[in-house]
Structures are given as structure tokens and as C-alpha cells.
Design an enzyme around this catalytic site. Structure first.
Site, PDB file in Angstrom:
ATOM      1  N   SER A 248       0.722  -0.872  -0.183  1.00 44.48           N
ATOM      2  CA  SER A 248      -0.117  -0.083   0.395  1.00 44.48           C
ATOM      3  C   SER A 248       0.943   0.920   0.527  1.00 44.48           C
ATOM      4  O   SER A 248       1.961   1.262   0.064  1.00 44.48           O
ATOM      5  CB  SER A 248      -0.665  -0.149   1.398  1.00 44.48           C
ATOM      6  OG  SER A 248      -0.195   0.614   2.586  1.00 44.48           O
ATOM      7  N   LYS A 249       0.050   2.424  -0.081  1.00 47.27           N
ATOM      8  CA  LYS A 249       1.031   3.572   0.127  1.00 47.27           C
ATOM      9  C   LYS A 249       1.774   3.734   1.178  1.00 47.27           C
ATOM     10  O   LYS A 249       3.090   4.316   0.608  1.00 47.27           O
ATOM     11  CB  LYS A 249      -0.063   5.008   0.058  1.00 47.27           C
ATOM     12  CG  LYS A 249      -0.701   4.754  -0.964  1.00 47.27           C
ATOM     13  CD  LYS A 249      -1.334   6.242  -1.406  1.00 47.27           C
ATOM     14  CE  LYS A 249      -2.114   6.465  -2.549  1.00 47.27           C
ATOM     15  NZ  LYS A 249      -3.434   5.182  -3.157  1.00 47.27           N
ATOM     16  N   ARG A 250       1.670   3.223   1.913  1.00 45.45           N
ATOM     17  CA  ARG A 250       2.313   2.975   3.112  1.00 45.45           C
ATOM     18  C   ARG A 250       3.947   2.537   3.152  1.00 45.45           C
ATOM     19  O   ARG A 250       4.996   3.331   3.733  1.00 45.45           O
ATOM     20  CB  ARG A 250       1.827   2.377   4.190  1.00 45.45           C
ATOM     21  CG  ARG A 250       1.481   3.050   5.346  1.00 45.45           C
ATOM     22  CD  ARG A 250       0.685   1.979   6.290  1.00 45.45           C
ATOM     23  NE  ARG A 250       0.745   0.153   6.238  1.00 45.45           N
ATOM     24  CZ  ARG A 250       1.086  -0.914   6.275  1.00 45.45           C
ATOM     25  NH1 ARG A 250       2.194  -0.698   6.827  1.00 45.45           N
ATOM     26  NH2 ARG A 250       0.676  -1.403   5.594  1.00 45.45           N
ATOM     27  N   HIS A 251       3.550   1.506   2.014  1.00 52.16           N
ATOM     28  CA  HIS A 251       5.285   1.188   2.021  1.00 52.16           C
ATOM     29  C   HIS A 251       6.323   2.279   0.328  1.00 52.16           C
ATOM     30  O   HIS A 251       7.802   1.363   0.235  1.00 52.16           O
ATOM     31  CB  HIS A 251       5.079   0.000   0.963  1.00 52.16           C
ATOM     32  CG  HIS A 251       4.195  -1.442   2.074  1.00 52.16           C
ATOM     33  ND1 HIS A 251       2.853  -1.555   1.705  1.00 52.16           N
ATOM     34  CD2 HIS A 251       5.132  -1.929   2.812  1.00 52.16           C
ATOM     35  CE1 HIS A 251       2.603  -2.779   2.703  1.00 52.16           C
ATOM     36  NE2 HIS A 251       3.709  -2.222   3.829  1.00 52.16           N
ATOM     37  N   GLY A 252       5.233   3.139  -0.174  1.00 49.31           N
ATOM     38  CA  GLY A 252       5.868   3.862  -0.882  1.00 49.31           C
ATOM     39  C   GLY A 252       5.470   3.898  -2.258  1.00 49.31           C
ATOM     40  O   GLY A 252       4.429   3.515  -1.837  1.00 49.31           O
TER      41      GLY A 252
END
Ligand code: GLU
Length: 461
Positions: A248-252
Site C-alpha cells: 500500500s501507499k505506506r510502503h512507498g
């Protein structure tokens, strides 16, 4: 039988790397078998779908080089199929289901259904539809009152499929309640439009994300009810971040266009995403599209989730950059950063970068020169050399310069090369001097913002 596959994006944002990987597997499978690769835009969710998003997704697919083979005849050369333009087809299929018996009109209101769901939940029963309209079989059908069309799960509602990636998967009838195929606004539900389209488009293999595996139960029942051939299924695993939670966006960056903006090459992206779950029988990790097409098969797709590893992507992207001629890299780098001497500079630094956007930093020494302390006698000898012979413009000139400097200074090895590097580049590390010094000379001739090797050394005197 000729292979026909489809990629069916919902146009609700950019193309996600997971979607891109699904598209790539479909495309590789089609190309390997000489079959057709079709794009079908699933845009019946009117609240979330937009034409801008469709355009972005198609642009991302084109950037990756995943050309598709067909679309509606009227839609222009490469318009994709769009579900919003096929509503009449779904309506007719729903009529056919009604005529054949397994579907019925349901007049229950949203409030009524919600109340029943709550009741079932409170009583600890599964929230399945209570079959009210199935039992009464559509009184009021003629009245035109608002209604949905529901599919009745038959007694023989167990389904087993042989998924080409996951093996045998079975669902029990009891896990399903009667479900809606056409909403009261006349638009199909996802499970229905997918089946109608996959049948109509003669899709032979449905290769899609694992999250749709559970939908397959409903879909197979619809195929059976309509007497249609059930396609093969292949459900591709999830992509996880390094912490093994869903990417997800959390990971980049998660969308293909973000990777394009960060200086990744489409060829490297396709190669990397192909490796997320597939492995080549020869164990190679860097391969061209043609090689992947020749070797691709679904039986080498791993059912376990794949972990997205940016370091590996960087490494792979670097491999592609290192192998590409500077003349081909130049226009790609120029999208981010441009100077008159760019091509030669790329040729000098390309083995030290992994992304196109890193070239700017890697060639900064050409325009930015910070003098650092060098033994004065060395600087004098170097200045004299450059004044007498000019800066070298190639390998032979560089070697001759080094020989003369050796005799003039009595230095050799690191004792010679370190002050030479510091004097000319102002840095302890950097590209090979045999390439860097000719580059600085030529760049200074083409660009008034660049100091020549001699101008640099003179700053030390
Ligand atoms: N539109 C669905 C999605 O974007 C794909 C459905 C399918 O491939 O069957 O997830």
C-alpha cells in the site's frame, strides 16, 4: 482453441503495480500462445469510475508496452471495451436468466433487506437473502415497480474449479445466498457483467488477482445456469510490502506512473513485475520481453504472495541502464534534466546510476566545482602539462598525459591519481578519469557554465 485473455481494470485511479503485474501475466500468456490480449474497462461503478482515470490507466499500459489487440469496432483504433457501453447486453442476458428460471425479480426495498440482515446477524444466521421474492416468484412484475434481478443459488450449488495457479478450490452452496445480478437502475453487478463479457468475448483463461477467487463461486453458477462454457481460471497471488502486509501507499510508490516519474525504465518494470511470482525455467532474472514471452507459463507462477523489493527493482533497473547506449538513454534522461553535453556525460556515469533521475546528481561535478586542497607542486605540474599539451580528448591522450605527469612529478599509482582526481573533479570518488577529463574538456567547449580542466587547476594556484 486459440487463447483469448483480458485485463479488466476498474478506472478509479492510476494503474497499481499489482494490476500491472496481472496485465503483464495476461499479456505474456497471450503472446506466448499467439492469442489475443483484450482490455475491458470495468466502469459500471458510476460513483468511482472516471474517464480521466481510464486515460491514465491506458497511458500506463502503453508506457509498459502492453499493446492490446481489440476493442469495439466503433471506438477508434485502440479504444478498449467499456462495460458502460454494453449495458444492453447485460440486460438481455438477465432476461435470458429470467426466462431459463434461475433468476427472479426481487421487489424488496433496501430498508427491508437491511432490517432482515440485522435480524439474521442478531440471530447468528448468515446474512443471506430470505428468498421472499423467490417463493412468490415475482408478483407485480408487470407493474413496473422498482426491482432488482436476483440469481437463485440452486440445490446443486457446490462448485469446484481447478485453478491453474492454486489447484483445486471448492465452495459449498451454503456459503452463498441468492445474489443480485442486475440492480434496480438497470446496471449489472460485477459478478454478472464479468461473466457475460467473458462469455461474449470468448475469453478462454481468466487470469486475475487472488482477491477475486471467492467471486468465482457465483460466476461459475451463472455460467452453468446459462449453459455457457466455463473458462479456465488462474488467480495470481497478492503483492506484499517488505513487512509482509498488503502493498500500500505506506510502503512507498504503488502506481506505475510514480515509478515512471522516479526514473525507472518500462523494460525494467516489466521484467521486475514478471519476476513477482513467476520464475524463468533457466533461473535467469534479467530477460527481454521476447525471452519472457518464449518461456512464460502459468505453471511456473507461484501461488504464495510475492514481496515487492525496491532494492531488487533498483538493481534490475540499473542493469537495463548499464546496457543501454547513451544515445538511447539521452532522450529519457532529458525528460528530467538536460544539458548540451548530456549524452557523453551519460556514457561516463551510467554504470554508477540505477535510475534515470540519478543522472543529474552523478554528473553534478561537471558544472559544480569546489576546489579542494592539493599539493601546490602537483597543481603547478598539472597546470604546466595542460597548458603545454591541452587537456586530453580521449584515451590515448589521457595515457600520454599520465606518463608525462609521472616523469614531471616522480609520483605514480594512488599518489599520482588521487591528487589528479581531486584537482580536476574536487571529489575523492567519481567516474574514471580517463573518461571524466575528456568529458570536462568537451563540456567546457559546449557550455559556458562548465570549467575546463585547466581552469579548474588554475583555481588551485
Ligand atoms: N475489475 C476488476 C478489478 O479491477 C477485475 C475483475 C476481473 O478480472 O474479473 O479488480
Amino acid at each position: 482453441m486459440s487463447v483469448r485473455v483480458r485485463f479488466a481494470p476498474s478506472p478509479t485511479g492510476h494503474l497499481h503495480v499489482g494490476g500491472a503485474r496481472t496485465a503483464i501475466f495476461n499479456w505474456l500468456f497471450a503472446r506466448h500462445h499467439g492469442g489475443a490480449f483484450i482490455i475491458r474497462v470495468e466502469d459500471t461503478d458510476q460513483a468511482r469510475s472516471t474517464r480521466e482515470s481510464e486515460q491514465m490507466v491506458l497511458d500506463d499500459l502503453r508506457w509498459l508496452g502492453l499493446e492490446w489487440d481489440e476493442g469495439p469496432d466503433a471506438g477508434g483504433p485502440d479504444a478498449p471495451y467499456r462495460q458502460s457501453e454494453r449495458v444492453e447486453i447485460y440486460r438481455q442476458a438477465a432476461e435470458e436468466l429470467l426466462a431459463r428460471g434461475p433468476a427472479y425479480r426481487c421487489y424488496c426495498s433496501e430498508e427491508e433487506l437491511e432490517a432482515k440482515r440485522k435480524e439474521a446477524e442478531a440471530a447468528g444466521r448468515p446474512p443471506h437473502y430470505d428468498l421472499k421474492c423467490w417463493r412468490t416468484k415475482a408478483p407485480g412484475a408487470e407493474s413496473g415497480a422498482p426491482h432488482t434481478i436476483r440469481f437463485h443459488v440452486p440445490d446443486e450449488g457446490d462448485v469446484t474449479i481447478h485453478d491453474l495457479i492454486r489447484g483445486e478450490v471448492t465452495w459449498k452452496k451454503e456459503s452463498l445466498g441468492d445474489f443480485i445480478v442486475l440492480r434496480s437502475d438497470g446496471l449489472p453487478t460485477y459478478n454478472f457483467s464479468v461473466v457475460v463479457d467473458d462469455h461474449e468475448m470468448e475469453i478462454t483463461h481468466v487470469i486475475r488477482a487472488e482477491e477475486h477467487l471467492t467471486n468465482t463461486h457465483r460466476q461459475v453458477l451463472i455460467y452453468r445456469a446459462l449453459g455457457w462454457t466455463v473458462p479456465e481460471f488462474a488467480h495470481v497471488s497478492l503483492i506484499l510490502g517488505p513487512d509482509r502486509s498488503k502493498l500500500s501507499k505506506r510502503h512507498g510508490a504503488t502506481s506505475v506512473s510514480q515509478y515512471a516519474e522516479q526514473g525507472y525504465l518500462p523494460e525494467a518494470m516489466v521484467n521486475y513485475l514478471t519476476l513477482l511470482g513467476w520464475s524463468s525455467p533457466d533461473g535467469r532474472e534479467v530477460f527481454s520481453r521476447e525471452e519472457a514471452i518464449a518461456r512464460f507459463s502459468l505453471d511456473r507462477v507461484n501461488p504464495a504472495p510475492a514481496v515487492f523489493d525496491v532494492q531488487k527493482l533498483d538493481w534490475l533497473n540499473g542493469q537495463y541502464i548499464h546496457r543501454m547506449p547513451a544515445s538511447e538513454l539521452r532522450p529519457l534522461v532529458a525528460r528530467f534534466f538536460d544539458v548540451p553535453w548530456l549524452e557523453e556525460a551519460i556514457d561516463v556515469v551510467k554504470t554508477s546510476v540505477q535510475r534515470l533521475t540519478q543522472v543529474e546528481e552523478a554528473v553534478r561535478f561537471v558544472r559544480q566545482y569546489e576546489p579542494v586542497q592539493v599539493e601546490r607542486s602537483f597543481a603547478e605540474a598539472l597546470a604546466a602539462e595542460l597548458r603545454a599539451h591541452g587537456a586530453p580528448r580521449g584515451e590515448a591522450g589521457y595515457k600520454a598525459m599520465v606518463e608525462r605527469l609521472k616523469s614531471a612529478t616522480g609520483l605514480e599509482g594512488k599518489a599520482l591519481f588521487m591528487p589528479l582526481r581531486l584537482a580536476v573533479t574536487g571529489m575523492e570518488h567519481g567516474p574514471e578519469l580517463v573518461r571524466a577529463i575528456p568529458l570536462l574538456q568537451r563540456a567546457s567547449e559546449a557550455d559556458p557554465g562548465v570549467l575546463s580542466p585547466l581552469q579548474r587547476v588554475e583555481r588551485l594556484l
